[in-house]
Design a protein around this motif. Structure first.
Motif, PDB file in Angstrom:
ATOM      1  N   LYS A 122      57.714  50.851  31.341  1.00  0.00           N
ATOM      2  CA  LYS A 122      58.050  52.265  31.156  1.00  0.00           C
ATOM      3  C   LYS A 122      56.889  53.074  30.604  1.00  0.00           C
ATOM      4  N   ASP A 123      56.137  52.489  29.680  1.00  0.00           N
ATOM      5  CA  ASP A 123      55.050  53.221  29.040  1.00  0.00           C
ATOM      6  C   ASP A 123      53.676  52.839  29.593  1.00  0.00           C
ATOM      7  N   PHE A 124      53.665  52.149  30.731  1.00  0.00           N
ATOM      8  CA  PHE A 124      52.378  51.696  31.267  1.00  0.00           C
ATOM      9  C   PHE A 124      51.603  52.853  31.881  1.00  0.00           C
ATOM     10  N   LYS A 125      50.320  52.905  31.566  1.00  0.00           N
ATOM     11  CA  LYS A 125      49.391  53.830  32.199  1.00  0.00           C
ATOM     12  C   LYS A 125      48.069  53.088  32.428  1.00  0.00           C
ATOM     13  N   PRO A 126      47.451  53.278  33.581  1.00  0.00           N
ATOM     14  CA  PRO A 126      46.137  52.655  33.793  1.00  0.00           C
ATOM     15  C   PRO A 126      45.165  53.076  32.694  1.00  0.00           C
ATOM     16  N   ARG A 127      44.402  52.117  32.206  1.00  0.00           N
ATOM     17  CA  ARG A 127      43.497  52.417  31.096  1.00  0.00           C
ATOM     18  C   ARG A 127      42.363  51.406  31.081  1.00  0.00           C
ATOM     19  N   LYS A 128      41.181  51.844  30.666  1.00  0.00           N
ATOM     20  CA  LYS A 128      40.017  50.962  30.594  1.00  0.00           C
ATOM     21  C   LYS A 128      39.479  50.936  29.158  1.00  0.00           C
ATOM     22  N   PHE A 129      39.169  49.731  28.681  1.00  0.00           N
ATOM     23  CA  PHE A 129      38.572  49.533  27.364  1.00  0.00           C
ATOM     24  C   PHE A 129      37.169  48.958  27.559  1.00  0.00           C
ATOM     25  N   ILE A 130      36.176  49.602  27.012  1.00  0.00           N
ATOM     26  CA  ILE A 130      34.797  49.130  27.109  1.00  0.00           C
ATOM     27  C   ILE A 130      34.342  48.676  25.730  1.00  0.00           C
ATOM     28  N   GLN A 131      34.023  47.410  25.595  1.00  0.00           N
ATOM     29  CA  GLN A 131      33.518  46.853  24.354  1.00  0.00           C
ATOM     30  C   GLN A 131      32.030  46.519  24.514  1.00  0.00           C
ATOM     31  N   LYS A 132      31.416  46.030  23.450  1.00  0.00           N
ATOM     32  CA  LYS A 132      29.976  45.783  23.478  1.00  0.00           C
ATOM     33  C   LYS A 132      29.579  44.774  24.544  1.00  0.00           C
ATOM     34  N   ASP A 149      33.221  39.472  31.294  1.00  0.00           N
ATOM     35  CA  ASP A 149      31.809  39.817  31.278  1.00  0.00           C
ATOM     36  C   ASP A 149      31.516  40.892  32.335  1.00  0.00           C
ATOM     37  N   PHE A 150      30.623  41.838  32.016  1.00  0.00           N
ATOM     38  CA  PHE A 150      30.316  42.912  32.954  1.00  0.00           C
ATOM     39  C   PHE A 150      29.673  42.385  34.237  1.00  0.00           C
ATOM     40  N   ASN A 151      28.910  41.313  34.148  1.00  0.00           N
ATOM     41  CA  ASN A 151      28.196  40.800  35.320  1.00  0.00           C
ATOM     42  C   ASN A 151      29.065  39.961  36.236  1.00  0.00           C
ATOM     43  N   TYR A 152      30.063  39.262  35.697  1.00  0.00           N
ATOM     44  CA  TYR A 152      30.962  38.478  36.551  1.00  0.00           C
ATOM     45  C   TYR A 152      32.380  38.514  35.988  1.00  0.00           C
ATOM     46  N   PRO A 153      33.055  39.650  36.216  1.00  0.00           N
ATOM     47  CA  PRO A 153      34.418  39.828  35.705  1.00  0.00           C
ATOM     48  C   PRO A 153      35.453  39.053  36.510  1.00  0.00           C
ATOM     49  N   GLU A 154      36.631  38.931  35.939  1.00  0.00           N
ATOM     50  CA  GLU A 154      37.788  38.361  36.625  1.00  0.00           C
ATOM     51  C   GLU A 154      38.808  39.453  36.891  1.00  0.00           C
ATOM     52  N   THR A 155      39.522  39.357  37.994  1.00  0.00           N
ATOM     53  CA  THR A 155      40.703  40.173  38.236  1.00  0.00           C
ATOM     54  C   THR A 155      41.883  39.223  38.318  1.00  0.00           C
ATOM     55  N   ARG A 156      42.899  39.459  37.496  1.00  0.00           N
ATOM     56  CA  ARG A 156      44.010  38.531  37.401  1.00  0.00           C
ATOM     57  C   ARG A 156      45.335  39.288  37.401  1.00  0.00           C
ATOM     58  N   TYR A 157      46.390  38.550  37.762  1.00  0.00           N
ATOM     59  CA  TYR A 157      47.754  39.065  37.676  1.00  0.00           C
ATOM     60  C   TYR A 157      48.472  38.413  36.503  1.00  0.00           C
ATOM     61  N   ILE A 158      49.312  39.204  35.850  1.00  0.00           N
ATOM     62  CA  ILE A 158      50.176  38.710  34.782  1.00  0.00           C
ATOM     63  C   ILE A 158      51.611  39.004  35.202  1.00  0.00           C
ATOM     64  N   ILE A 159      52.443  37.999  35.207  1.00  0.00           N
ATOM     65  CA  ILE A 159      53.811  38.146  35.694  1.00  0.00           C
ATOM     66  C   ILE A 159      54.800  38.156  34.533  1.00  0.00           C
ATOM     67  N   GLN A 160      55.779  39.058  34.630  1.00  0.00           N
ATOM     68  CA  GLN A 160      56.831  39.173  33.620  1.00  0.00           C
ATOM     69  C   GLN A 160      58.140  38.725  34.255  1.00  0.00           C
ATOM     70  N   ASP A 161      58.541  37.481  33.978  1.00  0.00           N
ATOM     71  CA  ASP A 161      59.861  37.016  34.407  1.00  0.00           C
ATOM     72  C   ASP A 161      60.636  36.670  33.141  1.00  0.00           C
ATOM     73  N   SER A 162      60.968  35.418  32.932  1.00  0.00           N
ATOM     74  CA  SER A 162      61.624  35.061  31.671  1.00  0.00           C
ATOM     75  C   SER A 162      60.644  35.102  30.504  1.00  0.00           C
ATOM     76  N   THR A 163      59.360  34.969  30.810  1.00  0.00           N
ATOM     77  CA  THR A 163      58.296  35.109  29.810  1.00  0.00           C
ATOM     78  C   THR A 163      57.183  35.957  30.409  1.00  0.00           C
ATOM     79  N   LEU A 164      56.215  36.304  29.594  1.00  0.00           N
ATOM     80  CA  LEU A 164      55.024  36.996  30.064  1.00  0.00           C
ATOM     81  C   LEU A 164      53.895  35.978  30.140  1.00  0.00           C
ATOM     82  N   HIS A 165      53.316  35.786  31.331  1.00  0.00           N
ATOM     83  CA  HIS A 165      52.287  34.753  31.504  1.00  0.00           C
ATOM     84  C   HIS A 165      51.399  35.104  32.680  1.00  0.00           C
TER      85      HIS A 165
END
Length: 411
Positions: A330-340, A364-380
């Protein structure tokens, strides 16, 4: 890449099981983007016949005014590609009309590929993988050699044939090359090769210390205009020194004098880790098709031979990727966090009938991962946890804190 287009998409009642000659496909759930209702992901699970090597992935569904495109999802891509083709073919046969497709059969059969192409998660418990490979091949391998970017596989296959008591690992991010070499492994009945499509810079970080006897890097892309993309870097050499046994051998072979000079300068920072030798126009027993091309053009070939001088400390990758709370969309909005030294990008959320799906990019900025997180009975995490690196763990903890503060739902 495999796909088909249809004017109207018909889906089976989900979940749906389909038996195929190569195994069983389960079409599990449809997830639709909250931000773009014309974009969906279809979750699929494949269980090979006579194997417990289950594969899970998504198909993309993109709707436009007159057509619907169904194709592979690059973020959950698996190998070999025939598995995805088979799933698309099953789905295409349910349609009243197909406008275009590229699902034609080729001569490379799945059974030639599946046993030889590994996933990165197979290597997270390297000892178990090594013992299993020894048992299946009925031999105890004396050494382990790694080839990074094996291309057509000439050098890798030659080494495996000539050194049957050595375990050979090959990395190649170009999937067609990966699958062609898998076919050759099957045809030549080699049981001492493990291959996968993965970035070598991350792969080395996940290996145990003092495990490799040789690392071959032959004719890497020079990336003269984008040197940050080069395989050789301070971090790569540091990890090479750690995973090589004492007296282990790291070999660079290149036709690029600029690349050769760049690496030679880098190696000056590792005088305590490596003994360095350089050579020019030495002949190898087997040459790649690229080297053959350079030799026809009478180009010089440069070798940098690096020999490890010391034994490294053992390391343990023990990171927790568990979520403390569930996630509400309900409160999800696309957002980016940039750390050192890393970033976290909340890209999209997909809504299903029974579950929800969050897509993120991080690491890592040079070789990032794109992943899915699924919400069923748990969040994983979908399919498996992120790779156990310190950077990924920082990104996970940032995500967990964001969910707790902004999108928390009681478990």
């Amino acid at each position: 890449m495999p796909h088909f287009k249809t004017p109207k998409l018909t889906l089976p009642n989900l979940p749906y099981k389909a038996t195929h000659s190569v195994g069983e496909f389960e079409f599990l759930e449809l997830f639709t983007s909250k931000n773009n209702p014309n974009f969906s992901l279809l979750q699929i699970r494949f269980t090979p016949k006579d194997s417990a090597q289950i594969k899970e992935f998504f198909l993309e569904i993109k709707r436009s005014e007159n057509t619907i495109l169904v194709r592979f999802d690059k973020y959950s891509r698996i190998a070999p590609i025939e598995i995805i083709k088979n799933a698309l073919e099953i789905l295409s046969q349910m349609q009243d009309s197909i406008l275009t497709h590229n699902l034609n059969r080729n001569t490379i059969t799945l059974e030639y590929k599946l046993p030889f192409i590994k996933e990165i998660n197979d290597f997270l418990d390297f000892s178990a993988l090594f013992n299993r490979t020894c048992a299946e091949s009925k031999r105890n391998f004396s050494n382990i050699w790694l080839e990074i970017g094996f291309g057509s596989g000439r050098h890798l296959l030659h080494n495996a044939n000539q050194n049957p008591n050595i375990l050979h690992i090959g990395l190649e991010i170009h999937h067609p090359s990966l699958e062609q070499v898998a076919r050759q492994i099957g045809i030549q009945k080699l049981d001492n090769i493990l291959i996968l499509a993965f970035d070598a810079r991350i792969f080395l970080e996940l290996l145990p210390s003092n495990i490799l006897d040789k690392i071959f890097v032959h004719f890497p892309v020079p990336w003269d205009k984008k040197p940050n993309r080069r395989i050789f870097s301070q971090a790569f050499i540091t990890q090479s020194a750690r995973v090589l046994k004492q007296d282990g051998h790291l070999q660079l072979r290149t036709d690029s004098l600029e690349y050769f000079t760049f690496v030679k300068e880098l190696m000056k920072n590792f005088k305590e880790s490596f003994k360095i030798e350089s050579q020019k126009n030495t002949k190898e027993t087997i040459i790649s098709k690229y080297e053959a091309r350079w030799l026809r053009q009478q180009k010089d070939i440069y070798n940098l031979e690096c020999f490890a001088l010391q034994t490294s400390k053992e390391r343990v990758l023990d990171f927790d990727f568990i979520f403390d709370s569930a996630f509400t969309h309900k409160d999800f909005k696309p957002r980016k966090f940039i750390q050192k030294d890393y970033f976290l990008n909340l890209e999209d959320i997909f809504l299903g009938q029974k579950s929800n799906l969050l897509r993120i990019a991080f690491g890592d900025f040079n070789y990032p991962e794109t992943r899915y997180i699924i919400q069923d009975s748990t969040l994983h995490y979908f399919r498996s946890n992120p790779l156990p690196s310190a950077i990924n763990h920082k990104a996970h903890n940032l995500l967990k804190a964001y969910i707790t503060k902004n999108c928390k739902e009681s478990l």
